[in-house]
Enzyme design. Sequence first.
Site, PDB file in Angstrom:
ATOM      1  CE  LYS A 255      -2.701   4.960 -10.816  1.00 32.04           C
ATOM      2  NZ  LYS A 255      -1.480   5.015  -9.970  1.00 32.04           N
ATOM      3  CE  LYS A 267      -1.255   6.378  -2.470  1.00 30.86           C
ATOM      4  NZ  LYS A 267       0.179   6.218  -2.796  1.00 30.86           N
ATOM      5  CG  ASP A 278      -3.499   7.524  -8.599  1.00 30.19           C
ATOM      6  OD1 ASP A 278      -2.544   7.926  -9.288  1.00 30.19           O
ATOM      7  OD2 ASP A 278      -3.521   6.418  -8.022  1.00 30.19           O
ATOM      8  CG  ASP A 337       0.084   2.847  -2.487  1.00 28.96           C
ATOM      9  OD1 ASP A 337      -0.821   3.251  -3.252  1.00 28.96           O
ATOM     10  OD2 ASP A 337       0.813   3.617  -1.834  1.00 28.96           O
ATOM     11  CD  GLU A 339      -2.871   2.326  -7.390  1.00 24.79           C
ATOM     12  OE1 GLU A 339      -1.961   2.061  -6.578  1.00 24.79           O
ATOM     13  OE2 GLU A 339      -2.997   3.444  -7.925  1.00 24.79           O
ATOM     14  NE  ARG A 341       3.543  -0.685 -10.215  1.00 19.60           N
ATOM     15  CZ  ARG A 341       4.661  -0.304  -9.606  1.00 19.60           C
ATOM     16  NH1 ARG A 341       5.647  -1.175  -9.435  1.00 19.60           N
ATOM     17  NH2 ARG A 341       4.801   0.928  -9.165  1.00 19.60           N
TER      18      ARG A 341
HETATM   19  N1  BES Z   1      -0.717   6.892  -7.315  1.00 15.80           N
HETATM   20  C1  BES Z   1       0.514   6.536  -6.744  1.00 15.80           C
HETATM   21  C2  BES Z   1       1.691   7.349  -7.265  1.00 15.80           C
HETATM   22  C3  BES Z   1       1.681   8.832  -7.006  1.00 15.80           C
HETATM   23  C4  BES Z   1       2.518   9.374  -6.058  1.00 15.80           C
HETATM   24  C5  BES Z   1       0.887   9.681  -7.745  1.00 15.80           C
HETATM   25  C6  BES Z   1       2.539  10.736  -5.837  1.00 15.80           C
HETATM   26  C7  BES Z   1       0.914  11.039  -7.535  1.00 15.80           C
HETATM   27  C8  BES Z   1       1.745  11.572  -6.578  1.00 15.80           C
HETATM   28  C9  BES Z   1       0.822   5.070  -7.029  1.00 15.80           C
HETATM   29  O1  BES Z   1      -0.281   4.241  -7.153  1.00 15.80           O
HETATM   30  C10 BES Z   1       1.606   4.551  -5.893  1.00 15.80           C
HETATM   31  O2  BES Z   1       1.076   4.497  -4.818  1.00 15.80           O
HETATM   32  N2  BES Z   1       2.859   4.174  -6.149  1.00 15.80           N
HETATM   33  C11 BES Z   1       3.702   3.661  -5.139  1.00 15.80           C
HETATM   34  C12 BES Z   1       4.392   2.445  -5.693  1.00 15.80           C
HETATM   35  C13 BES Z   1       5.177   1.688  -4.679  1.00 15.80           C
HETATM   36  C14 BES Z   1       4.224   1.021  -3.698  1.00 15.80           C
HETATM   37  C15 BES Z   1       6.024   0.686  -5.387  1.00 15.80           C
HETATM   38  C16 BES Z   1       4.733   4.715  -4.771  1.00 15.80           C
HETATM   39  O3  BES Z   1       5.221   5.398  -5.668  1.00 15.80           O
HETATM   40  O4  BES Z   1       4.981   4.884  -3.597  1.00 15.80           O
HETATM   41 ZN    ZN Z   2      -2.016   5.148  -7.758  1.00 15.74          ZN
HETATM   42 MN    MN Z   3      -0.927   3.524  -5.270  1.00 15.03          MN
END
Ligand code: BES
Ligand code: ZN
Ligand code: MN
Length: 490
Positions: A255, A267, A278, A337, A339, A341
């Site tokens: 990623k 966020k 990320d 968010d 994104e 996947r």
């Molecule tokens: N990049 C984030 C995940 C992340 C969280 C990375 C903490 C490093 C530290 C990812 O893109 C994300 O925002 N995931 C969301 C998914 C949700 C919207 C289903 C999450 O985990 O909150």
């Molecule tokens: Zn992310």
């Molecule tokens: Mn995200």
Amino acid sequence: MRVEVTSSPLAELEADVVAIGLCDDDELPDELAEAPGAGDVKTAFRKTATLFGERAGRVLVIGLGERGELDGENLRVAGALAAKQAGGASATSLAWVLPDCGERVQSGETAAALVEGTMLATHRFDRFRSRDPEDPPPPDLESLQLVAADGAGPAQVEEEATKARVTTEAANRARDLQQLPSNIKNPAYLAARADEIAQDNDAMETATLGPAEIAERGMGGIVAVSAGSAQEPRLIVLRYRGASDDAETLGLVGKGVTFDSGGISIKPSRGMQEMKMDMSGGAAVLEAVAAIGELGLPLNVVGVVPAVENMPSGSATRPGDIITQLNGKTVEINDTDAEGRLILADALTYCVRELGAVRLVDLATLTGSVVVALGSTYSALISNDDELAERVEGAAEATGELTWRLPLHPEYKELTKGTVADLANVSPKRKAGTIYAASFLEEFVDSKPWAHLDIAGTAWDTDREYVGKGASGYGVRLLVALARELSGDN
Ligand code: BES
Ligand code: ZN
Ligand code: MN
């Protein structure tokens, strides 16, 4: 850092600091038994003492605890402790007397672990700091000597130490990439890094796609996630041919979100600066392929990094938008968010269908849920193939880049169905967030053996002795170990 193996006697070592590891029943070498400080020596794991012996410079004694418990991870920690103490003493050279761990010394495993611990622990990211001439930073550790007892298989020790050096250099480069701010490290920057890697090695080439090709080919996920940003996306492809053309290709997918603001599903601002990391999976893939190439491992690998910036704007993707991924499946984007996947889906399909990968490993800082479940100790490992999963687990165990396997199940798959499209990128109740994301990705691997590593917790702020806070470089050492295992180099 220069790394070399010697078997000089203690008195003849030329190093600012000499480190000696002692297990519970071990005693100091005779010539140090009476040295000032010898009374403070403790052999419990992590205990350190400094001796001021006859030889110039100082001797550090590092407790290693019970010999039977000693493993690569303990030795990486011991290496880090010694390196930090040596650094505190402004040493530029360190010699490590390889502890007597029987078989493992012979095989070079001990030397490798000490190289890793030392190089990871002394790595600094300080290129943006102004220099104060009145208060210069301590000098860097420039050389590490590994002192093998006579007859301790120096050739193999030397070989493993060199491989560990090459691999750890790559891990430290990945850490630099993670650490770089997103105004510098945009998708084009990562693509340029891949080109630089390929330039150094005749067996490597890049075949990166820009925004027009990405759109033309129908990579709807990458298009959608990058739509709100002024930064153009890239689909970075870094290929290494270390084996014949008919040998199978291992696909490594990482990623590469160079900044994740969340997009329109923005966020919270607190902590958002960390989302420069990320792209940690992408950094691990690029630098692991670099190391695999530098080591000349006999296998074919293709590294694929979908690189985008996820931003809100008038052109950004909206919650509720429906896109079509490269393999034709449609997805409701109910949360912009989620994104990672979406871009990985296209990259996985491309890796299998266009680049010919027959086995896939992907690394992604994919979900906050994995941080809740496993903290920074284990990455989640989710796989459709037990054999590949076991190999990944073996590499994880050997490198200390740990994984914990989570399941797939048809009930989770059920959650990924969309209401008006084939799939949705989030489920309304947010159940099993980490597994959900993996189940989503599984729709894009064409049933090929695939292992997914969710590294959101392990890529950053792990607080391990040898990497501490900030970027950990997680995945580089694991991927190189896996490639060595798959290519029979072990
Ligand atoms: N990049 C984030 C995940 C992340 C969280 C990375 C903490 C490093 C530290 C990812 O893109 C994300 O925002 N995931 C969301 C998914 C949700 C919207 C289903 C999450 O985990 O909150
Ligand atoms: Zn992310
Ligand atoms: Mn995200």
